[in-house]
Write a protein that holds these residues in place. Sequence first.
Motif, PDB file in Angstrom:
ATOM      1  N   THR A  55      -9.659  -6.467   9.616  1.00 12.66           N
ATOM      2  CA  THR A  55     -10.864  -5.896   9.086  1.00 12.66           C
ATOM      3  C   THR A  55     -11.429  -6.906   8.069  1.00 12.66           C
ATOM      4  N   ASP A  97     -10.644  -9.431   2.744  1.00 12.31           N
ATOM      5  CA  ASP A  97     -10.960  -9.538   1.266  1.00 12.31           C
ATOM      6  C   ASP A  97      -9.703  -9.496   0.440  1.00 12.31           C
ATOM      7  N   LYS A 154     -12.152  -5.738   5.157  1.00 11.53           N
ATOM      8  CA  LYS A 154     -11.382  -5.030   3.791  1.00 11.53           C
ATOM      9  C   LYS A 154      -9.930  -5.833   3.694  1.00 11.53           C
ATOM     10  N   GLU A 155      -9.309  -6.090   4.976  1.00 13.16           N
ATOM     11  CA  GLU A 155      -8.188  -6.761   4.960  1.00 13.16           C
ATOM     12  C   GLU A 155      -8.132  -8.186   4.735  1.00 13.16           C
TER      13      GLU A 155
END
Length: 156
Positions: free
Chosen positions: A102, A107, A104-105
């Motif tokens: 994702t 980042d 988020k992952e």
Amino acid sequence: MPGHEGTSRTGPEDYSIQGQASRIHQFVQSIGLDKTPFHLVGTSMGGNVAGVYAASYPSDLCSLTLVCPAGLVYPTESEFISRLRKLEENNEQESIPLIPSTLKELDAMLKLCCHNPPNLPRQVLRGLLANRIPNNDFYKEGQSSCFSTSVSLSFL
């Protein structure tokens, strides 16, 4: 390196660090590069492979450069490795920090890997992620064989 990005794959067991070093040695022999010692450079996982190659075939080399060699054992642990160990010990998440699925992952991976994470536009991050996701299952299967070979740098 065989097994990465657009190259063919036969199975994760073929891509251990020792297997990659052996494959490189076969290539070196096939083109006659082993007749005169040469300089070998490896980055990230390639640094691990280059270190294992140097330990396995020292007479082939005149020198070796390892740039951020993943998986090698150092006399002192880097901040990056310490952070990975803490994540592994906590085991609070099912995802693997270096195999993002994702944004988020991704980042989080960039923050983990970079002292100063790049400020990339979301469109670029989505493209990077889209490029990685099709290979994530392969990376997850191969992660144990890729990082299971540790080499001490004391031989250098």
